[in-house]
Design a protein around this motif. Structure first.
Motif, PDB file in Angstrom:
ATOM      1  N   UNK A  22      34.689  -7.987  -5.072  1.00 15.78           N
ATOM      2  CA  UNK A  22      36.039  -8.545  -5.075  1.00 15.78           C
ATOM      3  C   UNK A  22      36.483  -8.806  -3.643  1.00 15.78           C
ATOM      4  N   UNK A  23      37.486  -9.671  -3.466  1.00 10.51           N
ATOM      5  CA  UNK A  23      37.982  -9.946  -2.123  1.00 10.51           C
ATOM      6  C   UNK A  23      38.350  -8.670  -1.366  1.00 10.51           C
ATOM      7  N   UNK A  24      37.978  -8.659  -0.095  1.00  5.73           N
ATOM      8  CA  UNK A  24      38.246  -7.546   0.828  1.00  5.73           C
ATOM      9  C   UNK A  24      37.359  -6.328   0.582  1.00  5.73           C
ATOM     10  N   UNK A  25      36.398  -6.410  -0.342  1.00 11.78           N
ATOM     11  CA  UNK A  25      35.457  -5.301  -0.524  1.00 11.78           C
ATOM     12  C   UNK A  25      34.585  -5.133   0.710  1.00 11.78           C
ATOM     13  N   UNK A  26      34.149  -3.891   0.927  1.00 11.09           N
ATOM     14  CA  UNK A  26      33.210  -3.591   2.017  1.00 11.09           C
ATOM     15  C   UNK A  26      31.807  -3.938   1.515  1.00 11.09           C
ATOM     16  N   UNK A  27      31.358  -5.160   1.797  1.00 13.79           N
ATOM     17  CA  UNK A  27      30.089  -5.620   1.246  1.00 13.79           C
ATOM     18  C   UNK A  27      28.912  -4.841   1.815  1.00 13.79           C
ATOM     19  N   UNK A  28      28.917  -4.617   3.128  1.00 15.74           N
ATOM     20  CA  UNK A  28      27.821  -3.854   3.726  1.00 15.74           C
ATOM     21  C   UNK A  28      27.720  -2.455   3.152  1.00 15.74           C
ATOM     22  N   UNK A  29      28.859  -1.797   2.992  1.00 19.01           N
ATOM     23  CA  UNK A  29      28.864  -0.458   2.413  1.00 19.01           C
ATOM     24  C   UNK A  29      28.416  -0.460   0.967  1.00 19.01           C
ATOM     25  N   UNK A  55      29.244 -13.012  -0.176  1.00 21.82           N
ATOM     26  CA  UNK A  55      29.820 -12.941   1.161  1.00 21.82           C
ATOM     27  C   UNK A  55      31.168 -13.664   1.162  1.00 21.82           C
ATOM     28  N   UNK A  56      31.198 -14.843   0.549  1.00 25.73           N
ATOM     29  CA  UNK A  56      32.448 -15.605   0.458  1.00 25.73           C
ATOM     30  C   UNK A  56      33.525 -14.836  -0.296  1.00 25.73           C
ATOM     31  N   UNK A  57      33.138 -14.185  -1.389  1.00 21.85           N
ATOM     32  CA  UNK A  57      34.105 -13.418  -2.168  1.00 21.85           C
ATOM     33  C   UNK A  57      34.651 -12.254  -1.349  1.00 21.85           C
ATOM     34  N   UNK A  58      33.770 -11.513  -0.688  1.00 20.81           N
ATOM     35  CA  UNK A  58      34.222 -10.364   0.100  1.00 20.81           C
ATOM     36  C   UNK A  58      35.126 -10.797   1.244  1.00 20.81           C
ATOM     37  N   UNK A  59      34.929 -12.024   1.742  1.00 18.95           N
ATOM     38  CA  UNK A  59      35.761 -12.550   2.826  1.00 18.95           C
ATOM     39  C   UNK A  59      36.962 -13.332   2.300  1.00 18.95           C
ATOM     40  N   UNK A  60      37.158 -13.325   0.977  1.00 16.94           N
ATOM     41  CA  UNK A  60      38.291 -13.962   0.317  1.00 16.94           C
ATOM     42  C   UNK A  60      38.419 -15.433   0.701  1.00 16.94           C
ATOM     43  N   UNK A  61      37.332 -16.172   0.459  1.00 16.59           N
ATOM     44  CA  UNK A  61      37.307 -17.596   0.788  1.00 16.59           C
ATOM     45  C   UNK A  61      37.689 -18.460  -0.424  1.00 16.59           C
ATOM     46  N   UNK A  62      38.529 -17.913  -1.271  1.00 15.20           N
ATOM     47  CA  UNK A  62      38.939 -18.596  -2.499  1.00 15.20           C
ATOM     48  C   UNK A  62      40.004 -19.649  -2.210  1.00 15.20           C
ATOM     49  N   UNK A  63      39.916 -20.772  -2.915  1.00 13.35           N
ATOM     50  CA  UNK A  63      40.933 -21.819  -2.840  1.00 13.35           C
ATOM     51  C   UNK A  63      41.381 -22.155  -4.258  1.00 13.35           C
ATOM     52  N   UNK A  64      42.682 -22.153  -4.470  1.00 16.66           N
ATOM     53  CA  UNK A  64      43.268 -22.550  -5.752  1.00 16.66           C
ATOM     54  C   UNK A  64      43.304 -24.076  -5.797  1.00 16.66           C
TER      55      UNK A  64
END
Length: 254
Positions: A22-29, A55-64
């Protein structure tokens, strides 16, 4: 003379099951935790291939898509390809030039970072949104490498992979859009019969991404991380962008 880096055999293992990111998750961890849960022990020199989408999701690269107003060009391309006009406009916004391969697509676009990608790397997220590429995939790869090293103490390389189409054929393949700890090019040099030095370059990180693509969940399997062992490479943080051509002419015109 450049000494060739030779790989005789390698293995690839899916890191699964993998939780939903999900957005803002610690992907590396998260990657480090799943590796531990699955009993996958990283070794020095391993390469982690990570799907760009998580990577895009964890960095919240979502566009409505509701926030996008299509231009006349987007409406024209939408009618041609069948893609929603808002999604096409997002592709245009993310690219500096584009052309349509085939009668109805895909749209091949040069991303503003320099990558030549299907749909400028824009990934549909249901009916209402889309995911953009990481803002700097090489930097994302470096951050993941640092986090995974801190968690596992293993000196590994990271390649961020994205699915991509080819203008000359149907179907998609997998390429690298970001890398850390591994040189994007494998260089060989040899002496020709006439004494000239022959210099050759291979896109090593693309080959690594393609190898992982046999396992990665590009079409719904849901495996976003693969560990590849046994590949020989030169350590480098130059990143994939260092291997791109610069100052090249536009593709087919826009």
């Amino acid at each position: 003379m450049e000494v060739p880096v030779i790989t005789s055999a390698f293995s690839a293992v899916a890191v699964e099951p993998f939780p939903e990111i999900k957005p803002q998750d610690d992907l590396g961890g998260t990657i480090a935790a799943v590796l531990s849960e699955q009993g996958i022990e990283l070794r020095q020199g391993d390469v982690l291939v990570v799907a760009s989408k998580i990577v895009s999701i964890s960095e919240d690269r979502y566009v409505d898509l509701a926030s996008i107003t299509p231009s006349d060009e987007a409406l024209r391309l939408s009618g041609l390809t069948g893609k929603p006009a808002e999604l096409v406009q997002l592709i245009l916004d993310e690219s500096v030039e584009h052309f349509v391969a085939g009668e109805r697509g895909p749209i091949i676009a040069r991303h503003r970072l320099g990558y030549l990608l299907t749909s400028a790397g824009v990934d549909r997220a249901g009916a209402e949104g889309a995911w953009l590429l990481p803002s700097d995939p090489d930097a994302s790869a470096r951050a993941l490498r640092t986090a995974i090293h801190a968690a596992t103490n293993a000196d590994v390389a990271v390649v961020i992979a994205d699915s991509d189409g080819r203008e000359d054929r149907r179907g998609s393949t997998v390429i690298s859009v970001g890398a850390a700890g591994i040189s994007p090019l494998r260089v060989t040099e040899s002496i020709e019969a006439d004494g000239r030095l022959k210099h050759q370059e291979e896109t090593l990180t693309d080959m690594v991404a393609a190898a992982a693509g046999l396992i990665l969940g590009q079409r719904g399997r849901g495996v976003p991380v693969v560990v590849i062992s046994g590949i020989s490479y030169k350590a480098s943080d130059d990143g994939v962008r260092s291997a791109l051509h610069h100052g090249i002419p536009p593709v087919h015109g826009s």
